[in-house]
Design a protein around this motif. Structure first.
Motif, PDB file in Angstrom:
ATOM      1  N   ARG A 268      -8.363  16.826  18.680  1.00 28.32           N
ATOM      2  CA  ARG A 268      -8.258  15.791  19.742  1.00 28.32           C
ATOM      3  C   ARG A 268      -7.160  14.882  19.247  1.00 28.32           C
ATOM      4  O   ARG A 268      -6.846  14.344  17.945  1.00 28.32           O
ATOM      5  CB  ARG A 268      -9.636  14.974  19.421  1.00 28.32           C
ATOM      6  N   ASN A 269      -6.117  14.584  20.271  1.00 27.72           N
ATOM      7  CA  ASN A 269      -5.048  13.677  19.851  1.00 27.72           C
ATOM      8  C   ASN A 269      -5.695  12.488  19.979  1.00 27.72           C
ATOM      9  O   ASN A 269      -6.412  11.715  20.682  1.00 27.72           O
ATOM     10  CB  ASN A 269      -3.905  13.743  21.121  1.00 27.72           C
ATOM     11  N   LEU A 270      -5.515  11.869  18.777  1.00 24.32           N
ATOM     12  CA  LEU A 270      -5.990  10.158  18.808  1.00 24.32           C
ATOM     13  C   LEU A 270      -5.216   8.859  19.586  1.00 24.32           C
ATOM     14  O   LEU A 270      -5.740   8.100  19.734  1.00 24.32           O
ATOM     15  CB  LEU A 270      -6.040   9.861  17.380  1.00 24.32           C
ATOM     16  N   ALA A 271      -3.798   9.265  19.811  1.00 28.10           N
ATOM     17  CA  ALA A 271      -3.173   8.474  20.576  1.00 28.10           C
ATOM     18  C   ALA A 271      -1.928   8.946  21.098  1.00 28.10           C
ATOM     19  O   ALA A 271      -0.842   8.979  20.562  1.00 28.10           O
ATOM     20  CB  ALA A 271      -2.874   7.051  19.907  1.00 28.10           C
ATOM     21  N   ALA A 272      -2.173   9.498  22.396  1.00 26.07           N
ATOM     22  CA  ALA A 272      -0.898  10.467  22.798  1.00 26.07           C
ATOM     23  C   ALA A 272       0.182   9.548  23.197  1.00 26.07           C
ATOM     24  O   ALA A 272      -0.032   8.518  23.670  1.00 26.07           O
ATOM     25  CB  ALA A 272      -1.482  11.307  23.945  1.00 26.07           C
ATOM     26  N   CYS A 273       1.420  10.105  22.758  1.00 25.45           N
ATOM     27  CA  CYS A 273       2.493   9.424  23.069  1.00 25.45           C
ATOM     28  C   CYS A 273       3.864  10.003  22.997  1.00 25.45           C
ATOM     29  O   CYS A 273       3.792  11.012  22.126  1.00 25.45           O
ATOM     30  CB  CYS A 273       2.754   8.043  22.054  1.00 25.45           C
ATOM     31  N   GLU A 274       4.712   9.855  23.996  1.00 23.09           N
ATOM     32  CA  GLU A 274       6.074  10.537  23.685  1.00 23.09           C
ATOM     33  C   GLU A 274       7.005   9.962  22.804  1.00 23.09           C
ATOM     34  O   GLU A 274       7.960   9.454  23.137  1.00 23.09           O
ATOM     35  CB  GLU A 274       6.506  10.601  25.091  1.00 23.09           C
ATOM     36  N   ALA A 275       6.610  10.039  21.584  1.00 22.03           N
ATOM     37  CA  ALA A 275       7.220   9.584  20.338  1.00 22.03           C
ATOM     38  C   ALA A 275       6.870  10.398  19.020  1.00 22.03           C
ATOM     39  O   ALA A 275       5.799  10.829  19.009  1.00 22.03           O
ATOM     40  CB  ALA A 275       7.217   8.140  20.321  1.00 22.03           C
ATOM     41  N   GLU A 276       7.782  10.449  18.255  1.00 17.33           N
ATOM     42  CA  GLU A 276       7.585  11.302  16.897  1.00 17.33           C
ATOM     43  C   GLU A 276       6.756  10.682  15.994  1.00 17.33           C
ATOM     44  O   GLU A 276       7.305   9.486  15.534  1.00 17.33           O
ATOM     45  CB  GLU A 276       9.053  11.955  16.548  1.00 17.33           C
ATOM     46  N   ILE A 277       5.419  10.990  15.616  1.00 15.71           N
ATOM     47  CA  ILE A 277       4.765  10.651  14.348  1.00 15.71           C
ATOM     48  C   ILE A 277       5.066  11.760  13.452  1.00 15.71           C
ATOM     49  O   ILE A 277       4.206  12.448  13.328  1.00 15.71           O
ATOM     50  CB  ILE A 277       3.455   9.947  14.665  1.00 15.71           C
ATOM     51  N   GLY A 278       6.125  11.895  12.953  1.00 12.49           N
ATOM     52  CA  GLY A 278       6.031  12.963  11.804  1.00 12.49           C
ATOM     53  C   GLY A 278       7.594  13.220  12.020  1.00 12.49           C
ATOM     54  O   GLY A 278       8.573  12.521  12.398  1.00 12.49           O
ATOM     55  N   GLY A 279       7.972  14.282  11.177  1.00  4.46           N
ATOM     56  CA  GLY A 279       9.228  14.886  11.109  1.00  4.46           C
ATOM     57  C   GLY A 279       9.547  16.303  10.689  1.00  4.46           C
ATOM     58  O   GLY A 279       8.437  16.848  10.372  1.00  4.46           O
ATOM     59  N   PRO A 280      10.698  16.830  10.450  1.00  4.08           N
ATOM     60  CA  PRO A 280      10.989  18.189   9.954  1.00  4.08           C
ATOM     61  C   PRO A 280      10.324  18.225   8.507  1.00  4.08           C
ATOM     62  O   PRO A 280      11.002  17.368   7.786  1.00  4.08           O
ATOM     63  CB  PRO A 280      12.284  18.508  10.282  1.00  4.08           C
ATOM     64  N   LEU A 281       9.885  19.279   8.138  1.00  3.62           N
ATOM     65  CA  LEU A 281       9.480  19.501   6.802  1.00  3.62           C
ATOM     66  C   LEU A 281      10.446  19.918   6.116  1.00  3.62           C
ATOM     67  O   LEU A 281      10.062  21.373   5.476  1.00  3.62           O
ATOM     68  CB  LEU A 281       8.123  20.182   7.024  1.00  3.62           C
ATOM     69  N   ARG A 283      11.141  18.989   3.154  1.00  3.53           N
ATOM     70  CA  ARG A 283      10.752  19.002   1.939  1.00  3.53           C
ATOM     71  C   ARG A 283       9.105  19.001   1.657  1.00  3.53           C
ATOM     72  O   ARG A 283       8.598  17.967   2.258  1.00  3.53           O
ATOM     73  CB  ARG A 283      11.252  17.802   1.051  1.00  3.53           C
ATOM     74  N   ILE A 284       8.436  19.678   1.174  1.00  2.00           N
ATOM     75  CA  ILE A 284       6.925  20.024   1.419  1.00  2.00           C
ATOM     76  C   ILE A 284       6.279  18.635   0.472  1.00  2.00           C
ATOM     77  O   ILE A 284       6.792  18.262  -0.651  1.00  2.00           O
ATOM     78  CB  ILE A 284       6.304  21.084   0.792  1.00  2.00           C
ATOM     79  N   GLY A 285       5.373  17.901   1.125  1.00  4.97           N
ATOM     80  CA  GLY A 285       4.859  16.706   0.347  1.00  4.97           C
ATOM     81  C   GLY A 285       5.273  15.597   1.316  1.00  4.97           C
ATOM     82  O   GLY A 285       4.720  14.355   0.637  1.00  4.97           O
ATOM     83  N   SER A 286       6.105  15.379   2.096  1.00  6.62           N
ATOM     84  CA  SER A 286       6.393  14.212   2.951  1.00  6.62           C
ATOM     85  C   SER A 286       5.012  13.699   3.655  1.00  6.62           C
ATOM     86  O   SER A 286       4.266  14.323   3.853  1.00  6.62           O
ATOM     87  CB  SER A 286       7.427  14.670   4.000  1.00  6.62           C
ATOM     88  N   SER A 287       5.163  12.197   3.992  1.00  2.43           N
ATOM     89  CA  SER A 287       3.811  11.561   4.494  1.00  2.43           C
ATOM     90  C   SER A 287       4.412  10.736   5.474  1.00  2.43           C
ATOM     91  O   SER A 287       5.012   9.549   5.120  1.00  2.43           O
ATOM     92  CB  SER A 287       3.188  10.851   3.244  1.00  2.43           C
ATOM     93  N   TRP A 325      11.687   2.878   8.498  1.00  4.29           N
ATOM     94  CA  TRP A 325      10.587   3.598   7.519  1.00  4.29           C
ATOM     95  C   TRP A 325      10.729   4.962   7.545  1.00  4.29           C
ATOM     96  O   TRP A 325      10.950   5.662   8.746  1.00  4.29           O
ATOM     97  CB  TRP A 325       9.109   3.307   7.797  1.00  4.29           C
ATOM     98  N   SER A 326      10.749   5.843   6.373  1.00  8.54           N
ATOM     99  CA  SER A 326      10.822   7.126   6.225  1.00  8.54           C
ATOM    100  C   SER A 326       9.517   7.595   6.066  1.00  8.54           C
ATOM    101  O   SER A 326       8.491   7.034   5.859  1.00  8.54           O
ATOM    102  CB  SER A 326      11.766   7.559   5.021  1.00  8.54           C
ATOM    103  N   GLY A 327       9.251   9.019   5.931  1.00 13.55           N
ATOM    104  CA  GLY A 327       8.177   9.877   5.492  1.00 13.55           C
ATOM    105  C   GLY A 327       7.552   9.776   4.190  1.00 13.55           C
ATOM    106  O   GLY A 327       7.553  10.618   3.569  1.00 13.55           O
ATOM    107  N   GLN A 328       7.543   8.595   3.671  1.00 12.01           N
ATOM    108  CA  GLN A 328       7.165   8.334   2.232  1.00 12.01           C
ATOM    109  C   GLN A 328       5.985   7.204   2.483  1.00 12.01           C
ATOM    110  O   GLN A 328       6.244   5.944   1.940  1.00 12.01           O
ATOM    111  CB  GLN A 328       8.060   7.979   1.493  1.00 12.01           C
ATOM    112  N   LEU A 329       4.890   7.333   2.981  1.00 13.46           N
ATOM    113  CA  LEU A 329       3.980   6.345   3.441  1.00 13.46           C
ATOM    114  C   LEU A 329       2.516   6.523   2.737  1.00 13.46           C
ATOM    115  O   LEU A 329       2.211   7.630   2.459  1.00 13.46           O
ATOM    116  CB  LEU A 329       3.718   6.517   4.758  1.00 13.46           C
ATOM    117  N   ALA A 330       2.116   5.387   1.952  1.00 14.79           N
ATOM    118  CA  ALA A 330       0.773   5.408   1.433  1.00 14.79           C
ATOM    119  C   ALA A 330       0.179   4.055   1.888  1.00 14.79           C
ATOM    120  O   ALA A 330       0.891   3.274   1.988  1.00 14.79           O
ATOM    121  CB  ALA A 330       0.882   5.593   0.043  1.00 14.79           C
ATOM    122  N   ALA A 331      -1.225   4.026   1.799  1.00 15.25           N
ATOM    123  CA  ALA A 331      -1.844   2.886   2.097  1.00 15.25           C
ATOM    124  C   ALA A 331      -3.155   2.725   1.361  1.00 15.25           C
ATOM    125  O   ALA A 331      -3.765   3.805   1.178  1.00 15.25           O
ATOM    126  CB  ALA A 331      -2.165   2.689   3.595  1.00 15.25           C
TER     127      ALA A 331
END
Length: 649
Positions: A268-281, A283-287, A325-331
């Motif tokens: 299930r898509n939690l919030a469909a949008c025509e925008a990238e939440i993510g990026g090319p992998l 380097r494994i381990g990106s967030s 902001w880059s793919g290095q996220l924690a919360a």
């Protein structure tokens, strides 16, 4: 008083030492309770990657002294190199060390403790490489992905998910080997399952990858099953949400969106949008996302920090002082930690309280010691390519409050081509760009067709067209600036590294737009690259970018700069790391040897101890100053205080 002087001759406080010291980066951010941990590259320490810890009391210190270098060679770009493991003896740090690529364990709270290896010494140097480390369900092992160099041929690599006993007493156990490429296994909250991402040649992870789940019984993994992804769907990140569900970034509709996936494979898509939440992998381990609780998630959407609310199905940008902001996220508990930047500040580790909007910059090197008046403000522009497609770019104009050019003079401009080619530029502050702009040379960084961040369709514009679409888009941007009177049409340069180095050389040998170019650690011979003269990760990349061999061999030959030396439109500078496993120095050296004696001015500098890209401060100094001197000689200005680069013909 403002001085009148030709573009390229201005003096600037953005000095070469400042640029070299700022050549590092921050990465691999994570939270451990209320502590923030991250890794940062240190150009002044030989380019090593240091691990840094910010305690709850506000004190910050390196976790490991010199010479420890927390980095690995997995996929040659490296993967997440450290984790904390709650072992029966207490919390321990597990990390990979660049020098021997082994995994080490140490008590991070004991300043006198010496790291000890828990992975065996391989028979060949760097024969085993490890990445994306994590704890086993009971904390007695480190689970990760291991790649093994089978022979001297660089692409001859085998990978497996393995278990390393934390006491260092047992043999490495192989857990699974579902695909040729895999991320490290992550354990479910109840310890009964693990999940990982896998993909196979000739796909790259952004083409098609699969999310695999396997049961854990007495420390052994059962057969895996695929719960998300596929040959035309890319999974780039996941997290266990509960014992029977995962949160997954994947793109079945052509955009990386956040989905919930259960153990049956229901998605299930939690919030469909025509925008990238993510990026090319790469380097494994990106967030790119981190749960906040209550159905809310911190996400990086198209490079901006946002909050996804699954109850309303919305993604709302967070108002803050850091637009990138880059793919290095924690919360944790409403506080987001990540790597953030802006047009006036470099990437830094930032802690942001979402409830108050208050933020704190945790990295000490984030503020350059230079007057902001000398820093260009990048302007996002959208150009039109020759095929009618949009071409986003960031324009960094010449900027120096102490100088102006003579009336009627137009500035020289550099077209910066990012690497990948499945990469992107984000419009953040770049002191290397500022080194040039503050001396009167404009920079435009182009997100040509094939760049990430604009959806799958934009990325796939480059399929079969590498060396065509990228060249055309970059040339179109340069010509548009010239036609609008913003750049001197006779003084346009092109420059880039890796794939950007290829596009640079391809442009100089196929179009007449550019007066000269700088190709850094480039691909020069497509046939050799596609036939194994590179590392395993990208050894079949060109199957998608150009076509399969041998069927498309003609395209490989026609687009190879090494086969078109006689068509060079102008001088070329080639900069190359001599330990590069991705774009080996042999390609640059063969190209330069073919140029030698042709009458075309050129220069070649090889850097000892450098791999793919330059990490050492001294290498950065030499490379940047050589580039400025090169442009001055070709474009007819004399930059003051810069060693003169010797150009051969």
């Amino acid at each position: 008083m403002v001085k009148i002087a030709p573009y390229g001759t201005w003096t600037s406080p953005v000095g070469i030492d400042l640029v070299a010291s700022a050549g590092g980066s921050v990465q691999w951010v994570a939270l451990h309770g209320t502590e923030v941990w991250w890794a940062e590259t240190r150009p002044d320490e030989g380019g090593r990657v240091a691990l840094v810890r910010r305690r709850a009391d506000g004190s910050t210190a390196d976790v490991l002294p010199l010479p420890w270098n927390v980095r690995n060679r997995v996929h040659e770009y490296g993967g997440r190199p450290w984790t904390l493991v709650d072992t029966p003896q207490g919390t321990r740090l597990a990390f990979t060390h660049w020098v021997d690529q082994r995994v080490y364990l140490v008590d991070p709270d004991d300043p006198a403790a010496t790291p000890r290896a828990i992975s065996p010494e391989p028979q060949r140097l760097h024969g085993h490489r490890y990445a994306d480390l994590g704890p086993s369900p009971d904390g007695t092992e480190v689970w990760c992905v291991r790649e093994t160099q089978v022979s001297d041929a660089a692409p001859d690599v085998r990978r497996a998910l393995v278990a390393l006993p934390v006491d260092g007493s047992g043999a490495v156990r192989e857990l699974a080997a579902s695909h040729h490429f895999m991320t490290g296994p992550k354990v479910s909250p109840d310890g009964r399952h693990v999940a990982w991402i896998g993909w196979d040649h000739p796909a790259m992870p952004w083409d098609g990858s699969q999310l695999c789940v396997a049961a854990v019984t007495d420390g052994e993994l059962g057969p895996h099953r695929v719960v998300a992804g596929g040959p035309a769907e890319s999974v780039c990140q996941f997290r266990w949400e509960a014992a029977d569900s995962l949160l997954v970034l994947t793109d079945p509709q052509g955009w990386w969106n956040l989905h919930r996936v259960d153990m049956t494979g229901a998605v299930r898509n939690l919030a469909a949008c025509e925008a990238e939440i993510g990026g090319p992998l790469w380097r494994i381990g990106s967030s790119w996302f981190a749960p906040l609780g209550g159905g809310r998630h911190a996400v990086v959407r198209s490079g901006r920090l946002a909050v996804l609310d699954e109850r309303s199905g919305t993604v709302t940008e967070v108002d803050n002082d850091f637009p990138i902001w880059s793919g290095q996220l924690a919360a944790h508990d409403g506080v987001v930690v990540g790597v953030a930047a802006g047009p006036d500040r470099e990437g830094a580790v930032v802690r942001l309280d979402l409830s108050t909007g208050g933020h704190e910059v945790l990295t000490s090197h984030s503020a350059p010691e230079v007057d902001p008046a000398y820093l260009p403000t990048p302007v996002h522009r959208v150009f039109t390519g020759p095929d009618g497609q949009t071409v986003p770019a960031y324009v960094y104009p010449p900027t120096n409050p102490g100088f102006a050019a003579p009336e009627g003079e137009l500035p020289p401009f550099m077209v910066h081509v990012h690497g990948g080619p499945t990469g992107a530029v984000s419009g953040g502050m770049d002191l290397e760009f500022a080194y040039f702009t503050s001396r009167g040379i404009g920079v435009v960084a182009v997100n040509y067709g094939g760049s990430s961040g604009y959806g799958r369709a934009f990325r796939e514009r480059l399929l079969g067209q590498w060396g065509v679409v990228d060249v055309a888009d970059c040339a179109a941007v340069a010509l548009a600036l010239a036609e609008r009177g913003e750049a001197d049409p006779a003084r346009l340069a092109v420059r880039g590294g890796s794939a950007g180095g290829f596009t640079t050389a391809a442009a100089l040998t196929s179009v007449s737009t550019f007066a000269c170019g700088t190709a850094m650690f480039p691909v020069m011979d497509l046939v050799a690259f596609g036939s194994g003269e590179t590392h395993d990760f990208e050894s079949q990349y060109l199957t998608g970018l150009i076509g399969p061999l041998p069927e498309a061999r003609t395209h490989y030959e026609e687009r190879s700069p090494s086969n078109r030396v006689g068509k060079l439109a102008g001088p070329i500078l080639v900069l190359q790391g001599l330990e590069d496993q991705i774009c080996p120095p042999a390609q640059s050296e063969r190209f330069v040897a073919a140029v030698r004696g042709s009458g075309t001015r050129h220069a070649y500098i090889g850097f000892e101890g450098e791999q793919h890209g330059f990490r050492k401060a001294e290498s950065i100094r030499v490379a940047v100053q050589a580039e400025l001197s090169f442009y001055g000689q070709v474009m007819g200005f004399e930059p003051p205080g810069v060693p003169v680069l010797d150009l051969a013909t």
